[in-house]
Write a protein that holds these residues in place. Structure first.
Motif, PDB file in Angstrom:
ATOM      1  N   LEU A   1      32.407  24.631  85.985  1.00  0.00           N
ATOM      2  CA  LEU A   1      31.875  25.795  85.296  1.00  0.00           C
ATOM      3  C   LEU A   1      30.587  25.481  84.682  1.00  0.00           C
ATOM      4  O   LEU A   1      29.739  26.219  84.794  1.00  0.00           O
ATOM      5  N   PRO A   2      30.410  24.448  83.598  1.00  0.00           N
ATOM      6  CA  PRO A   2      29.222  24.240  83.035  1.00  0.00           C
ATOM      7  C   PRO A   2      28.078  23.663  84.009  1.00  0.00           C
ATOM      8  O   PRO A   2      27.030  23.930  83.835  1.00  0.00           O
ATOM      9  N   ALA A   3      28.772  23.035  85.082  1.00  0.00           N
ATOM     10  CA  ALA A   3      27.684  22.530  86.302  1.00  0.00           C
ATOM     11  C   ALA A   3      27.076  24.010  87.015  1.00  0.00           C
ATOM     12  O   ALA A   3      25.795  24.199  87.121  1.00  0.00           O
ATOM     13  N   PHE A   4      27.954  24.944  86.975  1.00  0.00           N
ATOM     14  CA  PHE A   4      27.421  26.452  87.522  1.00  0.00           C
ATOM     15  C   PHE A   4      26.282  27.066  86.317  1.00  0.00           C
ATOM     16  O   PHE A   4      25.527  27.451  86.600  1.00  0.00           O
ATOM     17  N   GLY A   5      26.635  26.778  84.927  1.00  0.00           N
ATOM     18  CA  GLY A   5      25.692  27.256  84.112  1.00  0.00           C
ATOM     19  C   GLY A   5      24.443  26.565  84.244  1.00  0.00           C
ATOM     20  O   GLY A   5      23.467  27.246  84.045  1.00  0.00           O
ATOM     21  N   ILE A   6      24.467  25.228  84.480  1.00  0.00           N
ATOM     22  CA  ILE A   6      23.265  24.340  84.255  1.00  0.00           C
ATOM     23  C   ILE A   6      22.358  25.014  85.660  1.00  0.00           C
ATOM     24  O   ILE A   6      21.273  25.372  85.420  1.00  0.00           O
ATOM     25  N   PHE A   7      22.879  25.193  86.866  1.00  0.00           N
ATOM     26  CA  PHE A   7      22.394  25.551  87.777  1.00  0.00           C
ATOM     27  C   PHE A   7      21.846  27.215  87.757  1.00  0.00           C
ATOM     28  O   PHE A   7      20.649  27.430  88.280  1.00  0.00           O
TER      29      PHE A   7
END
Lengths: 208, 622
Positions: free
Chosen positions: B256-262
């Motif tokens: 989820l944080p990875a999705f946020g970064i993208f």
């Protein structure tokens, strides 16, 4: 409002446990922590239910052979009453009545100690009946669940005592009021967990 | 702040970092420590691929191979991916919501030190009689019979590190709920803040089952309990449940944080508002919720029965829906945007097809009946590397390039960044694409070698070559970092020129109090909004006044050190060492004593006065 302010009965806010930003954070953070603790105890309850009465051979005592309701009923009453007395303490905290708050916290600690004493007596009795931490999966699960709760009670007692000793001379302010409040929240939580232990371990243990 | 740091000696800087409670410095610590563990996990991966490059290889022994794969998985998940995400959460999230620090700066420092000492403890196993060797899942039926102290290092090290993650999660939750700047409503929060919020909530509810699982394992191995010992009435499946009740949400805590970064990168470099913002938020929350309903899909072959398998299979496939929403939103963000191909955007662009492939194989392994074929083969290895590397690691690399200027005030070299990208991206697909087929051709997971002439030779060699490419990419990144920091060319507030969120409205790196005046947020993409109206910066929401700051403290280090010492006592207690139990008690006494000191010593923090703030500004202009 600032945490360092000197306050009087008249200026004491209605909700001192949430009067400053630090206090608000502490209040919310502790509620969230209790959410995590709920999952922790749920996992222990699930483990206990899966391993209840799971023993290697028939010589080992089972739940229905072990538990004595009068003893645990007294322990339950002590702990439930201590929860009530901690409510009294917080009532006086909100009214800026420091001495009365300390009195009721003192009663809470004594009741908690009584509970802990009974638990030690009870564990000692079970060990002599052959129900040990290492003797069966049932034993491991029982002592882990009830012992985790007991460790929480011990920690809670140490916490409340530490707060009482630290603030004995200086009375209430907006810096320590949230600390007292959060400690009493913890104490309530321990109480709620015990209600479940009493039901799931002892009452359900009696009916087999 | 960095100019002050340059004037200080090494000892002073070290002491500063040992006692810091500043979220920006803690972010540096997470980035450095997480980066080191990432390199260690990477070296372990390279050793695995060297061993498997050719059939019948004896580069490492079978026992050492087990230790290496166990440590590779454990290190990468707990000690690299999580802390690196925590680095960005610490560095960026408080800035994105317009806060001066996190809710509990002291707890923030404590969380870092717990993670660091937990990781250190785990890795000391290499020097103290052997690393854990039962796989990163450490299934009880295997790990209970593992000789030596490897598993004990795993249990105690993860226990300490996990505690740090848990309190970190609580800290982020309270920060986001209580500390948002005026006007920063929930539905104006940047997506990275939203994903941090949901991931933190998942940490809060997912880590306690791991704590319990590890505690039971510790009791079984070190204190004679019988939770998992079938001959004593125990049940080994309890570990599997507890581990995966944690383990599956953990996957979403990472992604989820990875999705946020993208999401940040897509909208920044498409120079367009994120498409479907509210549906993105909805999808994030839904994934967070469903993430708790699917753990038994890791246990399809355990024998839970067709009803349980069917329910968990359907729940798992349902997660594909919110994830699909996100994929389309990212595509539509770029559609019609004025796309600028910077290094972070390269990663974001490459992430979409890579992650979709991992998602498709995810639906395949979620089909319970088919999973009986895929289970414990390289197909599964390929699947989870496609989601973790193709999702999380690409996001970490993208985030490093994207936020490096905000964290350190310098810009990483774009050419080297793009070389890193191409090496890593090609290497990644080269390594893991072929593993799908190796799995389907019958290569089981976790084997230390294979025989020639079974059709596995070429595939494994290709896979190993890919690992070399990825290593080269990481090395170029390290060179890039060194070159950039040596050149030390400082950049301004908004070095990408297209910053949309609040972190780009203040200096790079930000002053230690972040915002001199809290900003007034008037909508989503608060800084972009002001820029589009021709304003230079944010409108302040308050007059210049005294700023309250927390004091630095050495106590977090001491609390952790106590647990670190106690863990050795607990572990060597089984060897009947006379000093073990006293050491355990001493360590716990240090921990609880430090907590008592923290409780007894009032810590009101200090104030930066108005005059100092205005002087700062004059000094900066002169």
């Amino acid at each position: 409002m600032q945490a360092e302010e000197k306050l009087t009965y008249e200026t004491w806010p209605a909700a001192p446990e949430r009067a400053t930003l630090e206090a608000k954070n502490k209040f919310l953070g502790f509620w969230l922590f209790l959410g995590g603790e709920t999952v922790l105890f749920s996992s222990l309850f699930a483990t206990y239910l899966a391993l209840k009465d799971k023993v290697p051979d028939t010589s080992q005592p089972l739940a229905k052979d072990l538990f004595e309701l009068p003893l645990t009923l007294v322990a339950t009453m002590l702990l439930l009453t201590s929860s009530l007395t901690s409510v009294y303490a917080m009532y006086h905290m909100k009214n800026f009545a420091f001495k009365k708050m300390m009195l009721w916290l003192g009663v809470t600690v004594l009741l908690g100690l009584g509970f802990l004493g009974l638990e030690v007596y009870e564990f000692n009795m079970y060990v002599h009946e052959g129900h040990k931490f290492t003797s069966s999966a049932f034993g491991s699960a029982f002592y882990s669940l009830v012992g985790f709760h007991g460790a929480h009670v011990t920690f809670g007692l140490g916490w409340i005592l530490a707060l009482m000793i630290r603030n004995y001379k200086r009375g209430l302010n907006l810096y320590n009021a949230p600390k007292f409040y959060v400690a009493s929240l913890y104490w309530h939580f321990i109480d709620v967990v015990w209600v479940f232990i009493f039901t799931v371990v002892y009452l359900m243990g009696m009916v087999g | 702040m960095s100019t002050i740091a340059q004037k200080k000696g090494f000892g002073a800087v070290l002491w500063d970092y040992l006692t810091t409670v500043d979220h920006k410095k803690i972010a540096h610590l997470y980035l450095i420590a997480g980066g080191l563990f990432f390199i260690m996990g990477g070296i372990e991966a390279v050793l695995i691929r060297i061993q498997l490059a050719v059939p019948n290889n004896d580069f490492v022994s079978a026992g050492a191979f087990n230790e290496i794969i166990t440590m590779h998985g454990t290190t990468m998940i707990f000690l690299a991916a999580m802390p690196l995400l925590f680095a960005f959460m610490n560095a960026v999230m408080p800035l994105q919501i317009g806060a001066r620090d996190v809710a509990f700066p002291f707890v923030n420092a404590l969380g870092f030190w717990l993670f660091f000492f937990g990781g250190l403890f785990l890795n000391l196993s290499w020097f103290l009689g052997g690393a854990p060797d039962a796989g990163w899942t450490s299934y009880a039926s295997l790990s209970l019979h593992s000789k030596g102290h490897g598993i004990d290092f795993y249990v105690l090290g993860l226990q300490i590190a996990g505690l740090g993650t848990l309190i970190g999660g609580i800290n982020f939750l309270v920060t986001i709920i209580n500390m948002r700047a005026p006007g920063m409503t929930y539905m104006r929060m940047p997506l990275f803040t939203w994903t941090t919020f949901v991931a933190s909530a998942m940490i809060l509810f997912a880590f306690p089952p791991l704590t319990v699982g590890l505690t039971l394992m510790m009791f079984d191995r070190l204190f004679g309990a019988n939770f998992f010992d079938v001959t004593m009435g125990g049940n080994t499946i309890i570990w599997e449940h507890l581990f995966w009740v944690f383990g599956h949400p953990e996957v979403y805590i990472l992604i989820l944080p990875a999705f946020g970064i993208f999401s940040e990168i897509f909208s920044t470099f498409s120079r367009k508002r994120l498409f479907g913002y509210s549906s993105m938020v909805f999808a994030t929350v839904l994934i967070g919720f469903l993430g708790f309903m699917v753990w038994a899909h890791h246990m399809f072959t355990t024998g839970l029965g067709p009803v349980a398998n069917a329910i968990f299979a359907v729940a798992t496939m349902a997660i594909g829906v919110p994830t699909g929403i996100k994929i389309f939103n990212w595509l539509f963000t770029m559609w019609g945007g004025s796309v600028k191909f910077t290094t972070p955007m390269y990663y974001a662009f490459a992430f979409i097809p890579s992650f979709v492939m991992g998602g498709v194989t995810g639906v395949m392994v979620a089909t319970a009946a088919a999973d009986y074929q895929y289970h414990d083969t390289y197909f599964v290895v390929a699947h989870f590397h496609y989601v973790i590397v193709g999702g999380v690691v690409l996001a970490l690399l993208a985030g490093t390039h994207y936020w490096w200027p905000k964290m350190f005030g310098t810009m990483l070299n774009e050419t080297l960044g793009k070389i890193t990208f191409w090496l890593f991206f090609i290497g990644f697909h080269l390594t893991f694409f072929i593993q799908h087929f190796l799995g389907l051709w019958g290569m089981p997971r976790r084997v230390f070698t294979f025989l020639p002439g079974q059709g596995l030779d070429a595939g494994n060699l290709i896979s190993s070559v890919g690992a070399a490419f990825m290593s080269a990419g990481v090395m170029i990144l390290l060179i890039n970092i060194v070159v950039t920091q040596v050149k030390n060319v400082k950049v301004g507030n908004d070095p990408w020129g297209d910053g949309r969120t609040l972190e780009w409205a203040i200096a790079s790196p930000p002053p230690y109090y972040n915002f001199k005046q809290l900003p007034l947020v008037r909508g989503l993409d608060a800084y972009w909004l002001e820029k589009m109206e021709g304003k230079k910066g944010m409108t302040p929401a308050e007059p210049i006044g005294d700023i309250h700051m927390p004091n630095s403290s050495f106590i977090p280090f001491m609390i952790t050190l106590g647990l670190f010492i106690a863990a050795f006592g607990a572990m060597y207690h089984v060897n009947d060492k006379p000093w073990a139990i006293p050491l355990l008690i001493f360590g716990l006494a240090v921990t609880f004593g430090s907590m008592l000191v923290r409780s007894f010593k009032d810590d009101h923090g200090y104030h930066i006065h108005k005059e100092e703030l205005t002087q700062d500004e004059k000094g900066a202009k002169a």
